[in-house]
Scaffold this motif. Sequence first.
Motif, PDB file in Angstrom:
ATOM      1  N   ILE A 130      44.595  93.065  23.203  1.00  0.00           N
ATOM      2  CA  ILE A 130      44.743  93.357  24.720  1.00  0.00           C
ATOM      3  C   ILE A 130      44.971  94.814  25.021  1.00  0.00           C
ATOM      4  O   ILE A 130      45.805  94.796  25.917  1.00  0.00           O
ATOM      5  N   PRO A 131      44.015  95.497  24.510  1.00  0.00           N
ATOM      6  CA  PRO A 131      44.258  97.146  25.082  1.00  0.00           C
ATOM      7  C   PRO A 131      43.421  96.933  26.439  1.00  0.00           C
ATOM      8  O   PRO A 131      42.732  96.406  26.645  1.00  0.00           O
ATOM      9  N   CYS A 132      44.268  98.043  27.360  1.00  0.00           N
ATOM     10  CA  CYS A 132      43.688  98.019  28.996  1.00  0.00           C
ATOM     11  C   CYS A 132      42.495  99.027  28.598  1.00  0.00           C
ATOM     12  O   CYS A 132      42.567 100.211  28.146  1.00  0.00           O
ATOM     13  N   PHE A 133      41.254  98.317  28.755  1.00  0.00           N
ATOM     14  CA  PHE A 133      39.998  99.183  28.332  1.00  0.00           C
ATOM     15  C   PHE A 133      39.141  99.036  29.777  1.00  0.00           C
ATOM     16  O   PHE A 133      39.346  98.266  30.365  1.00  0.00           O
ATOM     17  N   ALA A 134      38.163 100.053  29.929  1.00  0.00           N
ATOM     18  CA  ALA A 134      37.296  99.983  30.902  1.00  0.00           C
ATOM     19  C   ALA A 134      35.976  99.714  30.153  1.00  0.00           C
ATOM     20  O   ALA A 134      35.764  99.770  28.884  1.00  0.00           O
ATOM     21  N   GLN A 135      35.139  98.853  31.045  1.00  0.00           N
ATOM     22  CA  GLN A 135      33.772  98.469  30.579  1.00  0.00           C
ATOM     23  C   GLN A 135      33.038  99.608  30.135  1.00  0.00           C
ATOM     24  O   GLN A 135      32.618 100.437  31.117  1.00  0.00           O
ATOM     25  N   THR A 195      59.536  72.550  16.531  1.00  0.00           N
ATOM     26  CA  THR A 195      58.116  72.613  16.469  1.00  0.00           C
ATOM     27  C   THR A 195      57.075  71.675  16.654  1.00  0.00           C
ATOM     28  O   THR A 195      56.343  71.640  17.497  1.00  0.00           O
ATOM     29  N   LEU A 240      48.424  90.096  19.003  1.00  0.00           N
ATOM     30  CA  LEU A 240      48.250  89.913  20.510  1.00  0.00           C
ATOM     31  C   LEU A 240      48.091  91.365  20.862  1.00  0.00           C
ATOM     32  O   LEU A 240      47.370  91.610  21.781  1.00  0.00           O
ATOM     33  N   MET A 259      57.922  77.053  12.955  1.00  0.00           N
ATOM     34  CA  MET A 259      57.010  78.343  12.452  1.00  0.00           C
ATOM     35  C   MET A 259      57.936  79.473  12.007  1.00  0.00           C
ATOM     36  O   MET A 259      59.170  79.585  12.468  1.00  0.00           O
ATOM     37  N   PHE A 289      54.996  84.300  13.140  1.00  0.00           N
ATOM     38  CA  PHE A 289      55.639  84.687  14.733  1.00  0.00           C
ATOM     39  C   PHE A 289      55.367  86.265  14.800  1.00  0.00           C
ATOM     40  O   PHE A 289      54.787  86.593  15.746  1.00  0.00           O
ATOM     41  N   GLU A 300      24.666  84.380  38.532  1.00  0.00           N
ATOM     42  CA  GLU A 300      25.742  83.914  39.004  1.00  0.00           C
ATOM     43  C   GLU A 300      25.130  83.248  40.306  1.00  0.00           C
ATOM     44  O   GLU A 300      24.548  84.095  41.235  1.00  0.00           O
ATOM     45  N   VAL A 319      30.914  80.940  36.325  1.00  0.00           N
ATOM     46  CA  VAL A 319      30.142  79.976  36.639  1.00  0.00           C
ATOM     47  C   VAL A 319      28.532  80.668  36.854  1.00  0.00           C
ATOM     48  O   VAL A 319      28.407  81.261  37.852  1.00  0.00           O
ATOM     49  N   ALA A 320      27.828  80.558  35.804  1.00  0.00           N
ATOM     50  CA  ALA A 320      26.645  81.437  35.675  1.00  0.00           C
ATOM     51  C   ALA A 320      25.446  81.038  34.818  1.00  0.00           C
ATOM     52  O   ALA A 320      25.916  79.972  33.845  1.00  0.00           O
ATOM     53  N   PHE A 321      24.380  81.267  35.339  1.00  0.00           N
ATOM     54  CA  PHE A 321      23.277  80.904  34.189  1.00  0.00           C
ATOM     55  C   PHE A 321      23.143  81.917  32.860  1.00  0.00           C
ATOM     56  O   PHE A 321      22.864  83.103  33.219  1.00  0.00           O
ATOM     57  N   ILE A 322      23.838  81.315  31.752  1.00  0.00           N
ATOM     58  CA  ILE A 322      23.704  82.361  30.658  1.00  0.00           C
ATOM     59  C   ILE A 322      22.964  81.452  29.640  1.00  0.00           C
ATOM     60  O   ILE A 322      23.421  80.465  29.068  1.00  0.00           O
ATOM     61  N   LYS A 336      21.905  87.511  33.225  1.00  0.00           N
ATOM     62  CA  LYS A 336      23.091  86.740  33.636  1.00  0.00           C
ATOM     63  C   LYS A 336      22.925  86.266  35.012  1.00  0.00           C
ATOM     64  O   LYS A 336      22.851  87.395  35.741  1.00  0.00           O
ATOM     65  N   THR A 374      51.667  87.070  14.599  1.00  0.00           N
ATOM     66  CA  THR A 374      50.748  86.493  15.997  1.00  0.00           C
ATOM     67  C   THR A 374      51.195  87.626  17.225  1.00  0.00           C
ATOM     68  O   THR A 374      50.242  88.212  17.997  1.00  0.00           O
ATOM     69  N   MET A 386      41.793  96.241  36.605  1.00  0.00           N
ATOM     70  CA  MET A 386      41.642  96.659  35.115  1.00  0.00           C
ATOM     71  C   MET A 386      40.320  96.922  34.881  1.00  0.00           C
ATOM     72  O   MET A 386      39.851  97.109  33.840  1.00  0.00           O
ATOM     73  N   SER A 387      39.262  96.317  35.593  1.00  0.00           N
ATOM     74  CA  SER A 387      37.681  96.591  35.210  1.00  0.00           C
ATOM     75  C   SER A 387      37.341  95.952  33.940  1.00  0.00           C
ATOM     76  O   SER A 387      36.677  96.569  33.158  1.00  0.00           O
ATOM     77  N   PHE A 388      37.877  94.707  33.951  1.00  0.00           N
ATOM     78  CA  PHE A 388      37.482  93.864  32.597  1.00  0.00           C
ATOM     79  C   PHE A 388      36.023  93.411  33.157  1.00  0.00           C
ATOM     80  O   PHE A 388      35.530  93.468  34.180  1.00  0.00           O
ATOM     81  N   TYR A 439      22.627  93.869  29.380  1.00  0.00           N
ATOM     82  CA  TYR A 439      21.930  92.859  29.953  1.00  0.00           C
ATOM     83  C   TYR A 439      21.988  93.059  31.603  1.00  0.00           C
ATOM     84  O   TYR A 439      23.010  93.404  32.146  1.00  0.00           O
ATOM     85  N   ARG A 494      59.226  83.173  10.719  1.00  0.00           N
ATOM     86  CA  ARG A 494      59.458  84.351  11.178  1.00  0.00           C
ATOM     87  C   ARG A 494      58.291  85.099  11.072  1.00  0.00           C
ATOM     88  O   ARG A 494      57.805  85.762  12.060  1.00  0.00           O
TER      89      ARG A 494
END
Lengths: 349, 432
Positions: free
Chosen positions: A17-22, B340, A13, A1, A6, A59, B367-370, A57, A9, B279-281, A27, A3
């Motif tokens: 992955i920012p820390c976010f609230a929904q 590698t 990354l 790989m 690397f 569950e 594990v859900a109905f989607i 959805k 990527t 983190m409320s994802f 739905y 540099r």
Amino acid sequence: MSRKSFVLTMALLTAAIPCFAQAARDYVSIVGSSTVYPFATVVAETFGKTSRFKTPKIESTGSGGGFKLFCGGIGVAHPDITNSSRAIKKSEIDACAANGVTDIIEVKIGYDGIVIANAKKAEQLQFSRKDLFLALAKNVPDPKGSEKLVPNPFKTWKEVNSDLPNTAIEVLGPPPTSGTRDAFVELAMEGGCKKFDWIAAKEKEDEKQYKSICHAIREDGAYVEAGENDNLIVQKLEANPNAVGIFGYSFLDQNTDKVQGLMIDGVAPSFEAIADNSYPISRPLFFYVKKAHVGMIPGIKEYLHEFVSEKAWGEEGYLSDRGLIPMPVAERTAVAQDVKTLRVNVSRH
Amino acid sequence: MNELVPPKPKTIDLVNASLAKRRASERLFRGIGLISIMMALMFLFMLFYSIVSKGYTAFRQTHIQLEVNFDQQLLDPAATRHHDVLSSADYSSLVKASLSKLFPDVTSRNEKRQLHGLVSAGAAYQLRDMVMADPALLGQTLQLWVPADDDVDMLIKGHIDRDGPETERRLRDVQIAWLDQLAAQEKLSLKFNMLFFANGDSREPELAGIWGALMGSIYTLLVTLLLSFPMGVATAVYLEEFAPKSKWVDLIEVNINNLAAVPSIIFGLLGLAVFINFMSFPRSAPLVGGLVLAFMTLPTIIIASRGALKSVPPSIREAALGVGASKMQTVYFHVLPLATPGMLTGTIIGMARALGETAPLLMIGMVAFIVDIPSDIFDPATALPVQIYLWADSPERAFVERTSAAIIVLLGFLFVMNALAIILRKKFERRW
């Protein structure tokens, strides 16, 4: 790989992955009982395909797990509806209230029968609830007649009731985590247990002891926990004609060529017998709606209307094709009225 | 000289005497080895046989040919061709009308219901999608193949005994008679089950497909790969090439090896506590699933990558350092490229394990109905093994073959991934 890739990527990354609230949810999110799941999913799918809203959805978390999530709070991170194969408990109403979930609408959707069945090729048996209690309880009243309990001594059905055949007691049923097991214990076991007057008298004096007598299932191998998978029980019954299985009515409905439902107290588990309440082991099914979410999450109101429409839960509706036993017309009209007006019918008192 | 003392036995005689016994024990050992391999192969064969024999029928689905008249009057009387009008029109009545045309003598309400039950509810959705895509169809009459109901499908495939008593079947005698009539007119046939590959989950077995679950798996694995590969490789390179020998490094090493053996459900609990509750994802999102599975695969990747780095001979490093390369240059331009293939192999095997995982996904609501196909990593989604689990628990009989068919697809993916790992290793591996 190399540099460069690397570094690339790594950069990707950190961006991903920012820390976010929904922020929003478009739905409906539903959790709860695995018994209601087969019915709720059909409604959700029809609703998703015929409306402009997304498919809800669903569950399958079990009734208790559903209430835990449902009562977690108000907001998009928490489910809007929870399905349940029993009515909400006082402790759950309190837990909900502690998290700000106060306005709850209870919707009763119909009945489910719990079926005792064996293989088609086996002998058609007839049980009373008393037989079931004596065959499956951990401790039973002394067969010699005194008013005390002894560890269950019965090995064959004949020992339980001389009208039954001389085959070993072997019952395949759901594990303690299942709502079907709760209902079986409450309706069949307790129903048989009450037939002993001196035990029934205990209900008033010492409810805890009464429950522990009536609700405990033997653990010496006669009752086999066959997992949550009802299909598996059907397959095992087919392979073993001496075994008896416990599962929901919808599985009997789909497998009438492989297994037969056994009569309980002289009533066979048929659609009609469960609907008119003459079959003793049946229970109502519910779902609960968070009123605060109606209007906040698109589609809740419309989903409710789909559920309480005649083409869904009526006598000839698509839910009855799946094995849900509909309520009488008057009761359906009353519940549908509550749903349409969003009347809060679960109170803390 | 005492001639009575027997001569000392020669070594060769001792050897010859014990030879039979030694050969026998060798034969026994070989025999046991062979038997265990045969048994393993037998079980594997039984597994494949039971899955394939149950599942292969799901790749074809019974269809019924109908002459459908896209009645303008019924669907769009005002000829607006508006999206909403076309979308909410009553397409099921088109299906009912064409069935009635085939069987004009069916008039009683109950019989009509049974007749309409032969065709899947999906037929109406199929007609709607056709009209939505091409409104010019309105007013035309077409011969169309629409999916049959799952009970019909089971009868045609022989999973329902048509000679048994009527009360024990989900299809009535009169329905079977209609089907025979359709078959005689060649309006009933098994066709490739496109819906199985194109649809999301459904409670109608004939409409249920794996595409939604597959997309969910792909998004989840994408997140897992993007996270665990760079992190795993970076950790391995640091530990192997740069870290000083100390108690702390040893401790970290031991813990990485321990983590590789932690049951996967624990990672699910961690994901629930950290990502969803703290983190409320969003619940049920491939993002959270990917994060959780990344934790699970990280130790595997780190261990494989360290193995690959260890197998690069020190002479390569010494030569690079000898011509004046810095430590960093040595690692990036000489050691890493050689390691590698080994790292990729480890990663692919880790990914294959993550693909087959359900336990941690249970905790985070996957594990859900989607029904809807997820379109990004924030949409609710399931994964392939979860879909298998859900179908296995469904009461409808037609889900039995679909469960096995989904297992075949999952096994296919695992097979391809493992084959890729072997090919990479064979092609790029260098031995010193």
